[in-house]
Every structure is written in structure tokens, then in C-alpha cells.
Design a protein around this motif. Structure first.
Motif, PDB file in Angstrom:
ATOM      1  N   LYS A 154       0.817  -1.216   0.000  1.00 26.20           N
ATOM      2  CA  LYS A 154       0.000   0.000   0.000  1.00 26.20           C
ATOM      3  C   LYS A 154       0.849   1.264   0.000  1.00 26.20           C
ATOM      4  N   PHE A 155       2.065   1.179   0.523  1.00 26.37           N
ATOM      5  CA  PHE A 155       2.948   2.342   0.515  1.00 26.37           C
ATOM      6  C   PHE A 155       4.392   1.894   0.304  1.00 26.37           C
ATOM      7  N   PHE A 156       5.254   2.875  -0.035  1.00 30.11           N
ATOM      8  CA  PHE A 156       6.627   2.566  -0.415  1.00 30.11           C
ATOM      9  C   PHE A 156       7.588   3.514   0.307  1.00 30.11           C
ATOM     10  N   ALA A 157       8.692   2.958   0.783  1.00 32.02           N
ATOM     11  CA  ALA A 157       9.607   3.698   1.650  1.00 32.02           C
ATOM     12  C   ALA A 157      10.704   4.412   0.859  1.00 32.02           C
ATOM     13  N   PHE A 158      10.865   5.701   1.161  1.00 22.15           N
ATOM     14  CA  PHE A 158      11.961   6.517   0.645  1.00 22.15           C
ATOM     15  C   PHE A 158      12.708   7.105   1.835  1.00 22.15           C
ATOM     16  N   SER A 159      13.854   7.702   1.572  1.00 24.02           N
ATOM     17  CA  SER A 159      14.618   8.333   2.641  1.00 24.02           C
ATOM     18  C   SER A 159      15.294   9.589   2.109  1.00 24.02           C
ATOM     19  N   PHE A 160      15.423  10.595   2.983  1.00 21.82           N
ATOM     20  CA  PHE A 160      16.085  11.850   2.616  1.00 21.82           C
ATOM     21  C   PHE A 160      17.099  12.194   3.703  1.00 21.82           C
ATOM     22  N   ARG A 161      18.362  11.945   3.422  1.00 24.65           N
ATOM     23  CA  ARG A 161      19.425  12.245   4.384  1.00 24.65           C
ATOM     24  C   ARG A 161      20.743  12.557   3.664  1.00 24.65           C
ATOM     25  N   PRO A 162      20.749  13.624   2.865  1.00 25.67           N
ATOM     26  CA  PRO A 162      21.929  13.943   2.062  1.00 25.67           C
ATOM     27  C   PRO A 162      23.136  14.409   2.855  1.00 25.67           C
ATOM     28  N   GLY A 163      22.906  14.875   4.107  1.00 24.98           N
ATOM     29  CA  GLY A 163      24.013  15.444   4.857  1.00 24.98           C
ATOM     30  C   GLY A 163      24.472  14.649   6.050  1.00 24.98           C
ATOM     31  N   LEU A 164      23.839  13.489   6.312  1.00 22.87           N
ATOM     32  CA  LEU A 164      24.234  12.693   7.475  1.00 22.87           C
ATOM     33  C   LEU A 164      25.533  11.941   7.183  1.00 22.87           C
ATOM     34  N   SER A 165      26.360  11.807   8.199  1.00 21.54           N
ATOM     35  CA  SER A 165      27.700  11.260   7.993  1.00 21.54           C
ATOM     36  C   SER A 165      27.858   9.824   8.483  1.00 21.54           C
ATOM     37  N   ASP A 166      26.828   9.245   9.115  1.00 17.32           N
ATOM     38  CA  ASP A 166      26.968   7.881   9.613  1.00 17.32           C
ATOM     39  C   ASP A 166      27.054   6.886   8.471  1.00 17.32           C
ATOM     40  N   ILE A 167      27.599   5.720   8.763  1.00 15.70           N
ATOM     41  CA  ILE A 167      27.830   4.701   7.738  1.00 15.70           C
ATOM     42  C   ILE A 167      26.551   4.334   7.004  1.00 15.70           C
ATOM     43  N   SER A 168      25.454   4.189   7.727  1.00 16.56           N
ATOM     44  CA  SER A 168      24.200   3.750   7.114  1.00 16.56           C
ATOM     45  C   SER A 168      23.633   4.774   6.138  1.00 16.56           C
ATOM     46  N   SER A 169      24.121   6.019   6.197  1.00 10.95           N
ATOM     47  CA  SER A 169      23.589   7.080   5.334  1.00 10.95           C
ATOM     48  C   SER A 169      24.480   7.385   4.134  1.00 10.95           C
ATOM     49  N   GLN A 170      25.590   6.681   3.986  1.00 13.86           N
ATOM     50  CA  GLN A 170      26.538   7.004   2.926  1.00 13.86           C
ATOM     51  C   GLN A 170      25.927   6.874   1.532  1.00 13.86           C
ATOM     52  N   LEU A 171      24.990   5.963   1.392  1.00 10.62           N
ATOM     53  CA  LEU A 171      24.354   5.752   0.089  1.00 10.62           C
ATOM     54  C   LEU A 171      23.542   6.959  -0.347  1.00 10.62           C
ATOM     55  N   TYR A 172      23.102   7.784   0.610  1.00 13.13           N
ATOM     56  CA  TYR A 172      22.249   8.934   0.315  1.00 13.13           C
ATOM     57  C   TYR A 172      23.027  10.248   0.259  1.00 13.13           C
ATOM     58  N   LYS A 173      24.297  10.208   0.552  1.00 13.22           N
ATOM     59  CA  LYS A 173      25.099  11.426   0.677  1.00 13.22           C
ATOM     60  C   LYS A 173      25.038  12.265  -0.597  1.00 13.22           C
ATOM     61  N   GLY A 174      24.623  13.516  -0.455  1.00 14.28           N
ATOM     62  CA  GLY A 174      24.555  14.432  -1.584  1.00 14.28           C
ATOM     63  C   GLY A 174      23.370  14.210  -2.508  1.00 14.28           C
ATOM     64  N   LYS A 175      22.502  13.246  -2.187  1.00 12.92           N
ATOM     65  CA  LYS A 175      21.362  12.937  -3.045  1.00 12.92           C
ATOM     66  C   LYS A 175      20.075  13.500  -2.458  1.00 12.92           C
ATOM     67  N   GLY A 176      18.991  13.412  -3.220  1.00 15.48           N
ATOM     68  CA  GLY A 176      17.697  13.899  -2.774  1.00 15.48           C
ATOM     69  C   GLY A 176      16.903  12.793  -2.106  1.00 15.48           C
ATOM     70  N   ILE A 177      15.625  12.701  -2.460  1.00 13.70           N
ATOM     71  CA  ILE A 177      14.770  11.643  -1.935  1.00 13.70           C
ATOM     72  C   ILE A 177      15.031  10.370  -2.737  1.00 13.70           C
ATOM     73  N   GLU A 178      15.472   9.329  -2.056  1.00 16.41           N
ATOM     74  CA  GLU A 178      15.857   8.087  -2.723  1.00 16.41           C
ATOM     75  C   GLU A 178      15.123   6.901  -2.100  1.00 16.41           C
ATOM     76  N   PRO A 179      14.905   5.835  -2.873  1.00 14.27           N
ATOM     77  CA  PRO A 179      14.309   4.623  -2.295  1.00 14.27           C
ATOM     78  C   PRO A 179      15.116   4.138  -1.105  1.00 14.27           C
ATOM     79  N   TYR A 180      14.427   3.671  -0.100  1.00 13.82           N
ATOM     80  CA  TYR A 180      15.093   3.191   1.112  1.00 13.82           C
ATOM     81  C   TYR A 180      15.900   1.943   0.786  1.00 13.82           C
ATOM     82  N   ARG A 181      17.180   1.994   1.111  1.00 19.49           N
ATOM     83  CA  ARG A 181      18.045   0.830   0.978  1.00 19.49           C
ATOM     84  C   ARG A 181      19.283   1.058   1.832  1.00 19.49           C
ATOM     85  N   SER A 182      20.006   0.036   2.129  1.00 26.01           N
ATOM     86  CA  SER A 182      21.182   0.141   2.985  1.00 26.01           C
ATOM     87  C   SER A 182      22.412  -0.364   2.245  1.00 26.01           C
TER      88      SER A 182
END
Length: 239
Positions: A154-182
Motif C-alpha cells: 500500500k505504501f513505499f519507503a523513501f529516505s532523505f538524508r543527504p548530509g548525514l555522515s553515519d555509515i548507514s547514510s553514505q548511500l544517500y550522501k549528496g542525493k535527494g529523496i531516494e528509495p530506502y536501501r542500505s
């Protein structure tokens, strides 16, 4: 003599048509819903990231934007976050701010879809706004553990964390709203070596994988994106 159908023949024919219709209708409805999910997911991804680019012209690089409260560094409510960063750049027809366990902001789109910004950095997209129920947005299983059983359906997960520095957020670094993945990260000689999850890992991860037994099912969005925003043949859920 005039040739004609008897009443019994007409009734039998109508009965056969009814049976065929009953057998094929669910399939047709499912295919329509699937095509709509695919189209609206891709449209949302494009529109949301275009809104972020426009917002950067006024609010500066997204890497330095604040986050709504719920994570370290968050100093504004999700309502204030939406009003500052997205309100003027994302076309919506209705907005509602609500609380379950956290602060959240729901925004309705003209095509019948809906977005929920959850406190922190997660964003959930409902292709069909009618599937959204704010009273059941936060759910738990029989053991009391937090869960999102409708994710990927019924719904789909995205994530927005372009500036977080933790390991789990490296995939999103500098990006906008992206599909949730690790990332699959392992520490070797004091350094983390990270690899992108494979298709099989996106499907089979016990907590976030796109499968019926996973608690969160957050990787379903990434599975669809990697297939060109089309539901892959091995997708585990029907629409």
C-alpha cells in the motif's frame, strides 16, 4: 417459423458471461493497479527531487538542511520542515500534520496519491491516498514490536538524508529523496568496506527485505527502481 433464443438459452449465456467476467475481473483490476503504482512511483520520485532542486535556490544546499525532530540534529517540527523546504515547490492539494508515536506530515497530490514525511528522514509514498489511515500509520505486531506490514503493497519507503555522515547514510550522501536501501558494511583493518545490496539481498533480508516475513519491507521501493520503475517478475506481492 421465426428463429429466436429461448429464455433458458439467454439465461445460460448470461450465466457463462458472468462466470468469465468474475474470473477475469480481479486480474484486470490487479494489472490496472500495478500500472498505476509504477507510474505514480516514478512521477513522485521525479517531482519530489525537482522540488528539492528548486528549494535549494532559496534554502541553500540540501546537505545543510535541518531535519524534522526525531533524529540527532533535528531542531524543527515536520510541519515547519515541510513549510520551509517543500511547500512552495511541490504541488499538493491538501496538507495535514498529525502525530502517532512521532510527528508526521501528510500531503495529498492531485493524481490521487499521498506522501507522508515521518519525523527523522523517512518518507512514505502511497500511490492510492485512500490506503492511508493516520490512525494505523504506526503499527505493531502481536509481540508489540514496531512493524510496517503494508510496506511494498500500500505504501513505499523513501529516505532523505543527504548530509548525514553515519555509515548507514553514505548511500544517500549528496542525493535527494531516494528509495530506502542500505549498504552491506564490514569492518576490515579498522575501516568500513561497504557494498550495495544485491537484488537477492533486497528480496531476502530478514528485517527490511521485500518479502512476506520481513518486519519493515522497506527495500521494495529499491527493487522497483532498479527495474526501471516497473514491478519485477519476482516481486512477492500482488496488486
Amino acid at each position: 417459423m421465426k428463429k429466436a433464443f429461448t429464455l433458458a438459452e439467454v439465461l445460460i449465456t448470461l450465466g457463462i458471461i458472468g462466470v468469465v467476467a468474475a474470473m477475469t475481473m480481479p486480474s484486470l483490476v490487479g494489472k490496472y493497479r500495478q500500472k498505476t503504482v509504477e507510474a505514480r512511483l516514478e512521477k513522485f520520485y521525479s517531482a519530489a527531487n525537482q522540488a528539492i532542486k528548486l528549494s535549494e535556490l532559496k534554502n541553500g544546499p540540501k546537505e545543510y538542511w535541518d531535519l524534522c525532530q526525531g533524529v540527532a540534529g533535528g531542531t524543527m517540527s515536520c510541519e515547519d520542515w515541510y513549510n520551509k523546504y517543500l511547500k512552495d515547490y511541490l504541488k499538493t492539494i491538501r496538507v495535514e500534520h498529525f502525530n502517532d508515536k512521532y510527528q508526521n506530515t501528510a500531503a495529498w497530490f492531485a493524481d490521487g496519491s499521498l506522501m507522508v514525511i515521518k519525523s527523522g528522514f523517512d518518507i512514505f509514498f502511497y500511490p492510492f491516498a485512500k490506503d492511508f489511515d493516520k490512525e494505523k500509520f504506526f503499527t505493531s505486531d502481536e509481540s508489540g514490536a514496531y512493524t510496517r506490514q503494508d510496506s511494498g503493497k500500500k505504501f513505499f519507503a523513501f529516505s532523505f538524508r543527504p548530509g548525514l555522515s553515519d555509515i548507514s547514510s553514505q548511500l544517500y550522501k549528496g542525493k535527494g529523496i531516494e528509495p530506502y536501501r542500505s549498504l552491506d558494511c564490514k569492518k576490515e583493518d579498522g575501516n568500513y568496506i561497504c557494498n550495495t545490496l544485491t537484488h537477492e539481498e533486497l528480496l531476502n533480508n530478514s528485517s527490511y527485505g521485500c518479502n512476506s516475513t520481513a518486519r519493515y519491507k522497506s527495500y521494495c521501493t529499491a527493487l522497483i527502481q532498479e527495474n526501471g520503475w516497473k514491478i519485477p517478475e519476482d516481486y512477492p506481492f500482488k496488486f
